[in-house]
Design an enzyme around this catalytic site. Sequence first.
Site, short mmCIF file in Angstrom:
data_model
loop_
_atom_site.label_atom_id
_atom_site.label_comp_id
_atom_site.label_asym_id
_atom_site.label_seq_id
_atom_site.Cartn_x
_atom_site.Cartn_y
_atom_site.Cartn_z
N GLU A 56 -16.62 43.96 -3.00
CA GLU A 56 -15.82 44.85 -3.83
C GLU A 56 -14.75 44.06 -4.57
OE1 GLU A 56 -15.40 47.26 -5.48
OE2 GLU A 56 -15.47 49.19 -4.48
N ASP A 99 -8.18 49.72 -2.57
CA ASP A 99 -6.95 50.37 -3.02
C ASP A 99 -6.61 51.49 -2.04
OD1 ASP A 99 -4.85 51.13 -4.64
OD2 ASP A 99 -6.07 51.91 -6.26
N PHE A 145 -0.27 47.47 -11.35
CA PHE A 145 -1.46 47.89 -12.09
C PHE A 145 -2.20 46.66 -12.60
CE2 PHE A 145 -3.07 51.87 -14.25
CZ PHE A 145 -4.30 51.33 -14.51
C1 PRP Z 1 -12.51 50.93 -8.44
C2 PRP Z 1 -12.82 49.65 -7.69
C3 PRP Z 1 -13.18 50.15 -6.33
C4 PRP Z 1 -12.33 51.39 -6.17
C5 PRP Z 1 -11.16 51.08 -5.31
O1 PRP Z 1 -13.73 51.45 -8.87
O2 PRP Z 1 -13.88 48.94 -8.27
O3 PRP Z 1 -14.54 50.51 -6.25
O4 PRP Z 1 -11.90 51.76 -7.48
O5 PRP Z 1 -10.33 52.19 -5.20
P1 PRP Z 1 -10.14 53.01 -3.86
O6 PRP Z 1 -9.90 52.03 -2.75
O7 PRP Z 1 -8.89 53.81 -4.16
O8 PRP Z 1 -11.32 53.87 -3.63
P2 PRP Z 1 -13.86 52.59 -9.97
O9 PRP Z 1 -14.14 53.89 -9.29
O10 PRP Z 1 -12.68 52.55 -10.91
O11 PRP Z 1 -15.20 52.17 -10.72
P3 PRP Z 1 -15.55 50.79 -11.44
O12 PRP Z 1 -15.83 49.79 -10.35
O13 PRP Z 1 -16.75 51.10 -12.24
O14 PRP Z 1 -14.34 50.38 -12.26
#
Ligand code: PRP
Length: 179
Positions: free
Chosen positions: A98, A102, A151
Amino acid sequence: MMDQDIAYIMYTEQQLHERENELGKLLTKEYANRRPIFIGILRGVVVFYADMVRRIPIPCDFDFMSVTSYAGTTSSGRVKIDLDTRYDLLGRDVVILEDILDTGRTLKSVHDLLLQRHPASLKICALLDKPERRISDIEADWVGFTIPNEFVVGYGLDFNDSYRNLPYVGVLKPEIYEK
Ligand code: PRP
């Protein structure tokens, strides 16, 4: 240019590569002779994924998932699978890759889902970890960098689908996401 929207660079390409070299050595040692499946969670992971697999020179399988996570009332959240793995995980050594951990909702949901497929082992390697934001009970087994609650964009990470192709991890200027 995209650079103008960046307040400062948190990690340069060189710093990212140096840390990836270290992580690559750790994972190479752990998975030698085990043919792991590396599951990348699209799309943010793409840059980190391509870097990591080239630093783990052992037989392995590439796989990917795409999920949409929703803020639920429970700490585990909920996740919708838009693209599922192509390999059967039963009895396999699986590593989830990943870009960022977050709130943890995404990884907690994916991790719990994949555990139900009975892999021999299931571990998580995340480039960035933002522990201040954590809601779900999940940690990565390997983390590139633990970061403050800023950010960040670049190196796969987006804001409104932009900035993913910046070759560094940078902090977005507040006026960009506040407008
Ligand atoms: C982002 C990132 C993780 C997730 C982390 O993905 O790539 O998968 O958020 O956040 P969390 O710990 O709060 O769940 P996103 O859903 O933005 O999709 P992307 O990877 O296509 O940007």
